[in-house]
Design a protein around this motif. Structure first.
Motif, PDB file in Angstrom:
ATOM      1  N   CYS A 167       0.835  -1.196   0.000  1.00  0.00           N
ATOM      2  CA  CYS A 167       0.000   0.000   0.000  1.00  0.00           C
ATOM      3  C   CYS A 167       0.876   1.255   0.000  1.00  0.00           C
ATOM      4  N   ILE A 168       1.885   1.290   0.856  1.00  0.00           N
ATOM      5  CA  ILE A 168       2.788   2.449   0.938  1.00  0.00           C
ATOM      6  C   ILE A 168       3.604   2.572  -0.343  1.00  0.00           C
ATOM      7  N   ASP A 169       4.151   1.463  -0.821  1.00  0.00           N
ATOM      8  CA  ASP A 169       4.947   1.491  -2.062  1.00  0.00           C
ATOM      9  C   ASP A 169       4.099   1.978  -3.240  1.00  0.00           C
ATOM     10  N   ASN A 170       2.862   1.477  -3.345  1.00  0.00           N
ATOM     11  CA  ASN A 170       1.967   1.910  -4.428  1.00  0.00           C
ATOM     12  C   ASN A 170       1.638   3.401  -4.308  1.00  0.00           C
ATOM     13  N   TYR A 171       1.418   3.862  -3.094  1.00  0.00           N
ATOM     14  CA  TYR A 171       1.120   5.276  -2.855  1.00  0.00           C
ATOM     15  C   TYR A 171       2.284   6.155  -3.302  1.00  0.00           C
ATOM     16  N   LEU A 172       3.491   5.793  -2.890  1.00  0.00           N
ATOM     17  CA  LEU A 172       4.661   6.582  -3.254  1.00  0.00           C
ATOM     18  C   LEU A 172       4.902   6.561  -4.762  1.00  0.00           C
ATOM     19  N   GLU A 173       4.680   5.406  -5.385  1.00  0.00           N
ATOM     20  CA  GLU A 173       4.836   5.276  -6.846  1.00  0.00           C
ATOM     21  C   GLU A 173       3.798   6.135  -7.578  1.00  0.00           C
ATOM     22  N   LEU A 174       2.545   6.095  -7.135  1.00  0.00           N
ATOM     23  CA  LEU A 174       1.496   6.889  -7.748  1.00  0.00           C
ATOM     24  C   LEU A 174       1.789   8.386  -7.617  1.00  0.00           C
ATOM     25  N   CYS A 175       2.225   8.803  -6.423  1.00  0.00           N
ATOM     26  CA  CYS A 175       2.557  10.216  -6.217  1.00  0.00           C
ATOM     27  C   CYS A 175       3.657  10.661  -7.173  1.00  0.00           C
ATOM     28  N   GLU A 176       4.644   9.804  -7.366  1.00  0.00           N
ATOM     29  CA  GLU A 176       5.735  10.133  -8.276  1.00  0.00           C
ATOM     30  C   GLU A 176       5.223  10.248  -9.714  1.00  0.00           C
ATOM     31  N   LYS A 177       4.344   9.325 -10.127  1.00  0.00           N
ATOM     32  CA  LYS A 177       3.793   9.334 -11.496  1.00  0.00           C
ATOM     33  C   LYS A 177       2.986  10.585 -11.783  1.00  0.00           C
TER      34      LYS A 177
END
Length: 161
Positions: free
Chosen positions: A52-62
């Motif tokens: 969940c955290i990894d996906n959140y950080l990846e989405l924010c970067e995208k």
């Protein structure tokens, strides 16, 4: 003490058990974005939290968004105006800012209460009563102590017959 908090990459989540669905449910807190996850075992719950955290950080970067950080060090509190006034005046007396005064009060609330011992003082009604908090009796000292055994870290309970 049992800990029901998870931590990963500086983010924290609380965990509850949903008996109806027979799953653990987690929620990341301290940020404005809503991040939730679940798992049927502790291992799966931890994996889903990290994902969940990894996906959140990846989405924010995208999408070019700065990810929320929890606990920025500022918060607003709502208190009655009279309490606000009393706190501000007390801070001024101590020659510190209101923020420093509030921080000091919060720090004091974290001090260990386990080290406070309880003293019961029995005072018969027929005898003279005295203010035990300000009185130091020489008999309270011993050859092993330079100071009275008495401590302000004691909780006093007065009892009579």
């Amino acid at each position: 003490m049992m800990n029901s908090m998870l931590e990963y990459k500086g983010y924290h989540a609380s965990v509850e058990y949903d008996a109806e669905d027979n799953i653990f449910v987690g929620e990341v807190f301290g940020i404005t974005d809503s991040l939730n996850f679940h798992g049927t075992s502790v291992t799966e719950l931890k994996e889903m939290f990290e994902q969940c955290i990894d996906n959140y950080l990846e989405l924010c970067e995208k999408i070019g968004k700065n990810p929320d950080k929890e606990f920025k060090g500022t918060f607003n509190i709502r208190i009655p105006p009279e309490m606000h006034k009393k706190a501000a005046l007390e801070a001024a007396k101590q020659k510190i800012t209101l923020n420093q005064y509030v921080m000091k009060a919060i720090n004091q609330s974290f001090e260990s209460k386990e080290n406070i011992k309880e003293t019961v003082i029995y005072i018969p009604y027929g005898k003279k009563q005295m203010n035990w908090e300000s009185y130091v009796d020489a008999s309270l000292t011993s050859m092993y102590h330079d100071k009275p055994i008495w401590s302000k870290k004691e909780s006093l309970i007065y009892a009579g017959n």
